[in-house]
Design an enzyme around this catalytic site. Structure first.
Site, short mmCIF file in Angstrom:
data_model
loop_
_atom_site.label_atom_id
_atom_site.label_comp_id
_atom_site.label_asym_id
_atom_site.label_seq_id
_atom_site.Cartn_x
_atom_site.Cartn_y
_atom_site.Cartn_z
N GLY A 1 0.77 -1.30 0.02
CA GLY A 1 0.09 -0.16 -0.26
C GLY A 1 0.70 1.40 0.09
O GLY A 1 0.40 2.26 -0.12
N HIS A 2 2.30 1.20 0.17
CA HIS A 2 2.99 2.42 0.04
C HIS A 2 4.08 2.43 -0.86
O HIS A 2 5.08 2.05 -0.48
CB HIS A 2 3.32 2.48 1.59
CG HIS A 2 3.95 4.15 1.80
ND1 HIS A 2 5.34 4.17 1.79
CD2 HIS A 2 3.47 4.88 2.55
CE1 HIS A 2 5.53 5.47 2.31
NE2 HIS A 2 4.37 5.87 2.52
N PHE A 3 4.04 2.65 -1.84
CA PHE A 3 3.05 2.91 -2.87
C PHE A 3 3.05 1.94 -3.84
O PHE A 3 4.14 1.65 -4.62
CB PHE A 3 3.01 4.22 -3.35
CG PHE A 3 3.07 5.44 -2.19
CD1 PHE A 3 1.92 6.01 -1.65
CD2 PHE A 3 4.22 5.95 -1.91
CE1 PHE A 3 2.05 6.79 -0.59
CE2 PHE A 3 4.39 6.95 -1.21
CZ PHE A 3 3.31 7.31 -0.38
N VAL B 1 7.82 2.73 -1.80
CA VAL B 1 8.88 3.56 -1.03
C VAL B 1 8.61 3.00 0.27
O VAL B 1 7.50 2.96 0.90
CB VAL B 1 8.61 4.94 -1.01
CG1 VAL B 1 9.17 5.91 -0.17
CG2 VAL B 1 8.65 5.62 -2.69
#
Length: 153
Positions: free
Chosen positions: A53-55, A60
């Site tokens: 989820g990041h990203f 990252v």
């Protein structure tokens, strides 16, 4: 004078920290001097759960997890300085952070190098400075406090 390094493999790290997957963020300690310094690494892979989820388009590593990993490195130095272990009757808690600065993003394939130094320790509260680098390039720097507290049983 001995040139032998004080290292820690993952088994010893797990005996010294209460963290477990997916929150154990130190893979190996390359060297340490109790009461002074510790140098550790974290290999960052695309399989890290936070990259979902990041990203998803541009993975990252979250800055807060870089700081958490630095705090875990300071915890290892604190445990080695006090000759304590996670099985003892106390834990080191992340108690504060100052002067945190980020200079570079961390992506899958990077290897984080943590260099933490003990500034002082008094009454179970340790003050540390730390830097994180990838390929010799500064990623993050901060001052971290951790506090030793007894475990209530």
């Amino acid at each position: 004078m001995s040139n032998q390094l004080n290292t820690m493999d993952i088994k010893e790290i797990m005996n010294s920290l209460p963290h477990r997957y997916p929150f154990l963020l130190i893979d190996r300690v390359l060297d340490y001097t109790p009461g002074e310094t510790l140098h550790a690494i974290k290999n960052v892979t695309i399989n890290e759960p936070f990259f979902q989820g990041h990203f998803p388009i541009q993975p990252v590593m979250p800055g807060v997890l870089i700081l958490e990993a630095m705090a875990q490195a300071t915890g290892l130095l604190a445990y080695k300085t006090m000759e304590a272990a996670v099985t003892d009757d106390s834990l080191y808690y992340f108690a504060g952070i100052d002067k945190a600065r980020f200079k570079r993003v961390v992506e899958p394939g990077d290897q984080l190098h943590f260099e933490v130094k003990m500034v002082k320790e008094r009454r179970g509260i340790g003050v540390f400075t730390g830097v994180v680098k990838v390929d010799g390039e500064l990623v993050c720097s901060a001052e971290i406090m951790c506090a030793r507290r007894e475990i209530k049983k």
